[in-house]
Design a protein around this motif. Structure first.
Motif, PDB file in Angstrom:
ATOM      1  N   PHE A  57      39.659  38.574  39.670  1.00 31.76           N
ATOM      2  CA  PHE A  57      39.036  39.466  38.697  1.00 31.76           C
ATOM      3  C   PHE A  57      39.972  39.740  37.523  1.00 31.76           C
ATOM      4  N   GLY A  58      41.272  39.511  37.690  1.00 31.49           N
ATOM      5  CA  GLY A  58      42.193  39.586  36.559  1.00 31.49           C
ATOM      6  C   GLY A  58      41.836  38.545  35.520  1.00 31.49           C
ATOM      7  N   GLY A  59      41.455  37.358  35.986  1.00 30.34           N
ATOM      8  CA  GLY A  59      41.019  36.304  35.074  1.00 30.34           C
ATOM      9  C   GLY A  59      39.719  36.660  34.389  1.00 30.34           C
ATOM     10  N   PHE A  60      38.784  37.256  35.145  1.00 34.21           N
ATOM     11  CA  PHE A  60      37.514  37.671  34.546  1.00 34.21           C
ATOM     12  C   PHE A  60      37.747  38.740  33.489  1.00 34.21           C
ATOM     13  N   PHE A  61      38.627  39.687  33.788  1.00 31.68           N
ATOM     14  CA  PHE A  61      38.925  40.749  32.828  1.00 31.68           C
ATOM     15  C   PHE A  61      39.562  40.167  31.564  1.00 31.68           C
ATOM     16  N   ALA A  62      40.538  39.280  31.753  1.00 32.55           N
ATOM     17  CA  ALA A  62      41.209  38.677  30.590  1.00 32.55           C
ATOM     18  C   ALA A  62      40.219  37.859  29.758  1.00 32.55           C
TER      19      ALA A  62
END
Length: 148
Positions: A57-62
Motif C-alpha cells: 500500500f506504500g506503492g499505492f499511496f506513492a
C-alpha cells in the motif's frame, strides 16, 4: 478495483502475494489441537505477513500522490524506474513497522549493574532469593573471595 484505478502495473504482484500467504497458512493447518512454533518463526511470520499484505500500500499511496501532482516519477536517478523514492515506497512503510515492532516486543537491554540486578532479585519469591544467595556464596567461596 482499487488496484486497477490506482496503477495497472501494481495489480499482478499483489494477488500473487495473497495466494502465497494463503498457501502458507493452509500448509500449516493440521488436525492437532495445539500449534507449537519457536519465537523466531512467529516473529518471521508476522513480519512476512505485514510485508506481503500491508507494505504494498506504500506503492499505492506513492502512485496516487504522483498522479495527484501529475508527475511520472519522483526523480530520474534510475532511468525508466524513477528515483530512489519510487523504489523505496514499500520499504519506508516496512521500516516504520519493523521499528515499532522491535521496540514493542523486544525491550531495550538495560546495563548489567548491581542496582539493576538487585531490583530484579527483589521480585523473586523468597525461596528463589535464598537459592540465589546460596549459589552465589558457594561460587564466591570456590574462588576464595570470601570464607565460609
Amino acid at each position: 478495483p482499487f488496484c486497477v484505478a490506482s496503477s495497472p502495473s501494481l495489480t499482478y504482484p499483489f494477488p500473487f502475494r495473497i495466494l502465497i500467504f494463503v498457501g502458507s497458512i493452509g500448509s500449516g493447518i493440521n488436525t492437532a489441537s495445539t500449534f507449537e512454533a519457536s519465537p523466531l518463526v512467529i516473529h518471521s511470520f508476522t513480519l512476512s505477513v505485514f510485508a506481503s499484505i500491508i507494505a504494498p500500500f506504500g506503492g499505492f499511496f506513492a502512485s496516487g500522490f504522483k498522479r495527484a501532482f501529475k508527475i511520472k516519477d519522483f526523480a530520474e536517478t534510475i532511468p525508466g524506474h524513477g528515483g530512489i523514492a519510487d523504489r523505496m515506497d514499500c520499504q519506508i512503510i516496512m521500516g516504520v513497522f519493523v521499528y515499532v515492532y522491535r521496540y514493542t516486543f523486544f525491550p531495550a537491554v538495560t546495563a548489567l549493574t548491581v542496582p539493576n540486578l538487585l531490583s530484579k532479585i527483589a521480585f523473586l519469591p523468597q525461596e528463589q532469593q535464598l537459592e540465589l544467595f546460596e549459589t552465589l556464596r558457594d561460587a564466591l567461596v570456590a574462588r576464595d573471595l570470601i570464607s565460609r
